[in-house]
Motif scaffolding. Structure first.
Motif, short mmCIF file in Angstrom:
data_model
loop_
_atom_site.label_atom_id
_atom_site.label_comp_id
_atom_site.label_asym_id
_atom_site.label_seq_id
_atom_site.Cartn_x
_atom_site.Cartn_y
_atom_site.Cartn_z
N THR A 116 0.83 -1.22 0.00
CA THR A 116 0.00 0.00 0.00
C THR A 116 0.86 1.26 0.00
O THR A 116 2.00 1.27 0.48
CB THR A 116 -0.91 0.05 1.24
OG1 THR A 116 -0.09 -0.04 2.39
CG2 THR A 116 -1.91 -1.08 1.24
N VAL A 117 0.28 2.31 -0.56
CA VAL A 117 0.85 3.66 -0.45
C VAL A 117 -0.28 4.57 0.03
O VAL A 117 -1.45 4.31 -0.27
CB VAL A 117 1.41 4.18 -1.80
CG1 VAL A 117 2.62 3.39 -2.26
CG2 VAL A 117 0.35 4.19 -2.89
N VAL A 136 -0.24 -1.71 -7.00
CA VAL A 136 -0.12 -1.11 -5.67
C VAL A 136 -1.50 -0.63 -5.24
O VAL A 136 -2.28 -0.16 -6.06
CB VAL A 136 0.85 0.10 -5.74
CG1 VAL A 136 0.97 0.77 -4.38
CG2 VAL A 136 2.22 -0.33 -6.24
N LYS A 137 -1.79 -0.76 -3.93
CA LYS A 137 -3.10 -0.30 -3.44
C LYS A 137 -2.96 1.10 -2.82
O LYS A 137 -2.01 1.35 -2.05
CB LYS A 137 -3.60 -1.26 -2.35
CG LYS A 137 -4.17 -2.54 -2.94
CD LYS A 137 -5.21 -3.19 -2.04
CE LYS A 137 -4.67 -3.53 -0.68
NZ LYS A 137 -5.27 -4.65 0.00
N LYS A 173 -0.75 0.97 8.57
CA LYS A 173 0.43 0.88 9.44
C LYS A 173 1.68 0.49 8.69
O LYS A 173 2.78 0.76 9.13
CB LYS A 173 0.17 -0.16 10.54
CG LYS A 173 -0.65 0.39 11.67
CD LYS A 173 -0.65 -0.62 12.77
CE LYS A 173 -1.55 -0.18 13.91
NZ LYS A 173 -1.96 -1.33 14.70
N ASN A 174 1.51 -0.21 7.57
CA ASN A 174 2.70 -0.69 6.85
C ASN A 174 2.78 -0.17 5.42
O ASN A 174 3.00 -0.95 4.50
CB ASN A 174 2.71 -2.23 6.81
CG ASN A 174 2.67 -2.81 8.19
OD1 ASN A 174 3.50 -2.47 9.02
ND2 ASN A 174 1.70 -3.65 8.44
N PRO A 175 2.61 1.12 5.20
CA PRO A 175 2.65 1.58 3.80
C PRO A 175 4.08 1.64 3.31
O PRO A 175 5.02 1.79 4.10
CB PRO A 175 2.06 2.98 3.90
CG PRO A 175 2.45 3.45 5.26
CD PRO A 175 2.45 2.23 6.14
N LYS A 176 4.26 1.49 2.01
CA LYS A 176 5.60 1.62 1.44
C LYS A 176 5.97 3.09 1.24
O LYS A 176 7.14 3.44 1.20
CB LYS A 176 5.67 0.88 0.09
CG LYS A 176 5.69 -0.62 0.25
CD LYS A 176 6.89 -1.02 1.11
CE LYS A 176 7.02 -2.51 1.27
NZ LYS A 176 8.17 -3.06 0.61
N ALA A 208 8.31 4.09 5.94
CA ALA A 208 7.75 4.46 4.63
C ALA A 208 8.62 5.54 4.00
O ALA A 208 9.22 6.37 4.69
CB ALA A 208 6.33 4.98 4.81
N ALA A 209 8.69 5.51 2.66
CA ALA A 209 9.38 6.59 1.93
C ALA A 209 8.36 7.70 1.66
O ALA A 209 7.16 7.52 1.88
CB ALA A 209 9.91 6.04 0.62
N VAL A 210 8.86 8.85 1.22
CA VAL A 210 7.97 9.93 0.79
C VAL A 210 8.07 10.05 -0.73
O VAL A 210 9.16 9.97 -1.29
CB VAL A 210 8.36 11.27 1.46
CG1 VAL A 210 7.75 12.47 0.72
CG2 VAL A 210 7.91 11.30 2.92
N ILE A 211 6.90 10.19 -1.39
CA ILE A 211 6.89 10.54 -2.81
C ILE A 211 6.21 11.90 -2.89
O ILE A 211 5.04 12.02 -2.54
CB ILE A 211 6.08 9.51 -3.65
CG1 ILE A 211 6.65 8.09 -3.45
CG2 ILE A 211 6.08 9.90 -5.12
CD1 ILE A 211 5.77 6.99 -4.09
#
Ligand SMILES: Cc1ncc(COP(=O)(O)O)c(C=O)c1O
Length: 394
Positions: A116-117, A136-137, A173-176, A208-211
């Motif tokens: 997920t993102v 990706v969700k 809780k676990n987004p990429k 998580a990273a930031v886009i």
């Protein structure tokens, strides 16, 4: 059994408004397109044949593929950030053929199928397609209407509860990655410094990273002291900053965008090595556009001020007739619809009764009913369209 992938099971042609617009286009009947956001259709003076001179260049006869993009193109992009006071090495930059491609590269780099993102709601409608095409969700974090200050109307901000209160869903809780649109389309709010702090905290906790999509960054019409700068300077969190000349130079047809990779050194190095292989697999950016980039950027101040002037003029006109929502930047304006009619009903009625085309808020997943207008539309069309909008009581 048809041989198609589930990710392409879209509801093609099911939308009443899209069908109505399609019928208008086919009939040749003129209409007032108030959501025109293709700058090459907005009668700007900067679109002169002189821009094409830079494509007649003998260097275009040779092909020197480089997965990150040609060095001189990346140096030009680095200079764009230097002018903002940010020191970015050309090594951190990956040139892509459009921001959509940049999104795809980053999704491929970060996410496994069904990962997920997080993305703002409301926001850019293409995000769901881009994520879906990369398996990706998207999980939404809401933007909420902030209280009006003084005599101003309300505007949007990231709901403080979005990242602060723990949510129970596993995906949240676990987004990429946390996706930011800075400033957001269509709400026009920049990420603020305090929002940045709680997003950093959330990313540290979840890895998580930031886009950060910054295609509208330069189109700021109301700077506030709270506004965060470009994320291309982010040092703490692994960050992918996306931008491109489709908006910054109003040249979407030239297909040049980029990713800036920043954050903690070891993660950045590894992200860049992996991205290099993704980019090397496609090598999709055109040599002529890269060779012309430096010359096109010389037009940056002139193009920007012409587009910004248009935005100011249209925004001012609109504000005389409607209470528009507060915003700090971007190319769009939002009108809140009071009363019982839905935004879909009103947009259809506007098209059928007044020949005016706007977007309903639900295209952007707004909570509540809104109309969305593009502020770069040619003024004569914009003004006539807005006057017609007034005739429809809502
Ligand atoms: C937030 C946002 N990002 C990216 C894009 C598209 O950029 P590009 O034309 O470079 O793919 C748009 C287009 O409207 C947008 O609204």
């Amino acid at each position: 059994m048809k041989p198609f992938a589930k990710r392409t099971n879209w509801e093609i042609g099911a939308n009443a408004l899209t069908l109505a617009v399609e019928a208008y286009r086919k009939s040749g009947k003129p209409f007032f397109d108030l959501i025109q956001s293709n700058p090459t259709h907005c009668q700007f003076d900067y679109l002169k044949p002189e821009l094409l001179k830079n494509l007649e260049d003998e260097r275009n006869l040779a092909y020197h593929p480089n997965p990150r993009g040609m060095l001189h193109a990346r140096e030009t992009i680095a200079l764009y950030y230097e002018n903002m006071g940010l020191s970015i090495s050309p090594e951190q930059i990956f040139v892509t053929a459009g921001t959509s491609e940049a999104y795809s590269f980053v999704f491929r780099l970060l996410a496994n199928p069904d990962d997920t993102v997080l993305a703002p709601q409301p926001s850019y409608p293409l995000l769901d397609y881009l994520a879906g095409l990369n398996d990706v969700k998207v999980i939404r974090y809401p933007l909420s209407l902030r209280a009006p200050q003084g005599r101003s109307n309300p505007g949007f901000e990231i709901a403080s509860s979005s990242f602060r209160t723990p949510r129970n869903d596993r995906e949240f809780k676990n987004p990429k990655a946390v996706m930011l649109i800075h400033p957001n389309n269509p709400t026009g709010n920049y990420v603020t410094k305090s929002e940045l702090e709680f997003i950093r905290k959330f990313c540290r906790k979840t890895n998580a990273a930031v886009i950060s999509d910054e295609v509208f960054l330069d189109f700021c019409f109301k700077e506030t002291p709270e506004q965060a700068p470009s994320f291309a300077g982010e040092k703490e969190i692994l960050t992918f900053t996306l931008s491109g000349i489709s908006k910054i130079l109003g040249l979407p047809q030239m297909k040049i965008s980029w990713i800036v990779v920043n954050g903690p050194g070891d993660l950045v190095q590894e992200a860049m090595s992996r991205l290099e292989i993704i980019a090397d697999t496609y090598l999709s950016v055109s040599t002529p556009s890269q060779n012309a980039l430096e010359a096109w950027f010389e037009w940056h101040p002139a193009i920007q001020s012409e587009i910004l002037e248009r935005i100011f003029e249209n925004r001012q006109f609109l504000a005389k007739h409607f209470p528009i929502l507060e915003a700090e930047g971007g190319w769009y304006a939002m009108l809140q619809i009071p009363g019982a009619q839905s935004d879909e009903e009103i947009t259809l009625k506007l098209l059928q009764e007044e020949d005016v085309f706007v977007h309903p808020g639900y295209f952007y997943e707004t909570e509540g009913n809104y109309l969305i207008l593009s502020l770069i539309t040619a003024p004569e069309i914009f003004q006539e369209g807005v006057s017609r909008l007034k005739k429809l009581s809502f």
